[in-house]
Enzyme design. Structure first.
Site, mmCIF file in Angstrom:
data_model
loop_
_atom_site.group_PDB
_atom_site.id
_atom_site.type_symbol
_atom_site.label_atom_id
_atom_site.label_comp_id
_atom_site.label_asym_id
_atom_site.label_seq_id
_atom_site.Cartn_x
_atom_site.Cartn_y
_atom_site.Cartn_z
ATOM 1 N N PHE A 22 0.858 -1.195 0.000
ATOM 2 C CA PHE A 22 0.000 0.000 0.000
ATOM 3 C C PHE A 22 0.895 1.248 0.000
ATOM 4 O O PHE A 22 2.051 1.189 0.406
ATOM 5 C CB PHE A 22 -0.895 -0.042 1.245
ATOM 6 N N ASN A 37 1.441 3.794 1.765
ATOM 7 C CA ASN A 37 2.184 4.327 2.921
ATOM 8 C C ASN A 37 3.139 3.304 3.548
ATOM 9 O O ASN A 37 3.701 3.553 4.611
ATOM 10 C CB ASN A 37 1.223 4.891 3.980
ATOM 11 N N LYS A 38 3.351 2.165 2.872
ATOM 12 C CA LYS A 38 4.237 1.148 3.437
ATOM 13 C C LYS A 38 5.692 1.401 3.007
ATOM 14 O O LYS A 38 5.949 2.197 2.115
ATOM 15 C CB LYS A 38 3.768 -0.254 3.003
ATOM 16 N N ASN A 39 6.638 0.697 3.644
ATOM 17 C CA ASN A 39 8.063 0.934 3.351
ATOM 18 C C ASN A 39 8.391 0.630 1.890
ATOM 19 O O ASN A 39 9.280 1.253 1.309
ATOM 20 C CB ASN A 39 8.956 0.065 4.250
ATOM 21 N N LEU A 40 7.701 -0.357 1.318
ATOM 22 C CA LEU A 40 7.818 -0.675 -0.113
ATOM 23 C C LEU A 40 6.434 -0.395 -0.694
ATOM 24 O O LEU A 40 5.470 -1.089 -0.334
ATOM 25 C CB LEU A 40 8.226 -2.143 -0.300
#
Ligand SMILES: *Cc1c(COP(=O)(O)O)cnc(C)c1O
Length: 386
Positions: free
Chosen positions: A190, A192-195
């Site tokens: 998603f 806003n995730k780190n990836l």
């Protein structure tokens, strides 16, 4: 509301992501194909899993994990009350019952192994663990408890892409990556995730049978993909189970491959910023930062601080908002949601954590001076207050 001056999270996107999209557009193949194949094998190599299956979201990954394990009606799924709601929702969608369990405590807001022992009674289809904020839960103990009882372990590793486990007892899981510690691991990409790819996810497992089931259920329960038929590798298909369309596509896979390259650098920057937050907040009276004595490599997905009480947490959030700085709460206890009232259980440590927690801005593009500003505002919001 206007754009925040300092956002909770931000993309680290540049010309490499643009080039990846152009490459796919020019290839004239959009749905699951060679980019997805490469993203899957690169991701599997990165986390050290036999199989990685790209899917349309973290929620899809969790849903497919439970379906592949055959978790269904009449079964309970033990899981933390402190989590994003996706795991609890898919538990109910497969016909199972969520059994919410408390966290260890304010310094370790992950699933309590002692509470898992108490909850692992009767017909339990799976235990879902969550690596809160990118910090690994007490997974070696939980895996041992579940192995003794024949219960599969699903990792909701959506916060923990790139995190590596250090087992305090130096057992067989020591040094392995998040997502590869239980029977099946689930990731979200998603935005806003780190990836980040927008909407996307990944299922990883070492189990050939589970991998085959996830692959088939991801695509209607069919035995071949459009790409394989297009390439003449298959001309027909059978349907062996009732599945879904939870596939990824070439655009997201191409973005994911670039983001995977950037992930170690981004996670290292997040770790440096988290250290800075910790030292700035260290001597702020009554405030705590979870995982103070954590050993291991966190993915540092979230920067969570604990106020002395709910009133000072709410005041800090208001002062930050006034200054154009975004904050959040990860998470309200799931049993507090209307849809889960029937599944309520006593989780006092989760309730207390949710009342005190505030998530502060953390992303690879954040500046050191911005961390200092956030911490100065928190200090002023808490000064002299009772
Ligand atoms: C983001 C997230 C999910 C859901 O992932 P989506 O890709 O948004 O469906 C599930 N669990 C946790 C812990 C998450 O952070």
């Amino acid at each position: 509301m206007s754009e925040p001056r300092i956002a909770l999270s931000d993309l680290s996107y540049g010309p490499e992501e643009e080039a990846a999209l152009v490459r796919v557009v020019r290839s004239r193949w959009l749905t699951t194909g060679p980019e997805v194949d490469r993203f899957e094998s690169e991701f599997a190599a990165f986390v050290g899993a036999r199989h990685a299956i790209a899917v349309s979201s973290g929620t899809a990954a969790l849903h497919l994990a439970l379906m592949a394990l055959g978790v269904g009606g009449g079964k309970a799924v033990v899981q933390p009350a402190l989590n994003f709601v996706a795991a609890a929702n898919v538990t109910r969608l497969v016909g199972a019952t969520p059994r919410f369990v408390d966290i260890v405590g304010p310094d370790d807001p992950t699933l309590d192994p002692v509470a898992v022992i108490e909850a692992a009674e009767g017909a339990v289809g799976a235990v879902i663990v969550m690596h809160y904020g990118g910090y690994l839960c007490r997974i070696a103990e939980i895996v041992e408890i579940c192995r003794e009882r024949g219960i599969p372990v699903v990792e909701d590793a959506c916060h923990a892409v790139g995190a590596r486990y250090t087992d305090p007892r130096r057992g067989s899981l020591d040094g392995r990556m998040a997502g590869t510690l239980g029977d099946i691991g689930c990731f979200s990409f998603f935005s806003n995730k780190n990836l980040a790819v927008g909407e996307g996810g990944m299922v990883v497992t070492d189990d050939d049978g589970l991998a085959a089931a996830v692959r088939s259920l991801r695509s209607h329960g069919m035995t071949t993909l459009t790409w394989q038929r297009h390439r003449g590798h298959a001309s027909s298909y059978d349907v062996i189970a009732s599945g879904l369309n939870y596939r990824s596509d070439e655009l997201r896979a191409a973005l994911g491959r670039v983001q995977l390259q950037k992930l170690p650098g981004g996670n290292a920057r997040r770790a440096a910023l988290a250290d800075r937050y910790r030292s700035e907040l260290k001597d702020l009276s009554g405030w705590d930062v979870p995982f103070a004595n954590y050993v291991g490599d966190s993915a540092n997905h979230l920067m969570v601080a604990l106020a002395p009480d709910q009133a000072r947490r709410d005041r800090a959030a208001a002062v930050l908002r006034e200054a154009g700085i975004q904050s959040s709460l990860h998470y309200p206890p799931i049993p507090s949601f209307a849809a889960f009232r029937d599944f309520a259980s006593s989780v006092p440590r989760t309730d207390s954590f949710s009342a005190r927690a505030i998530s502060l801005p953390l992303h690879a593009g954040l500046g050191d001076e911005q961390v200092a500003e956030v911490c100065a505002l928190i200090r002023s919001s808490s000064a002299g207050a009772r």
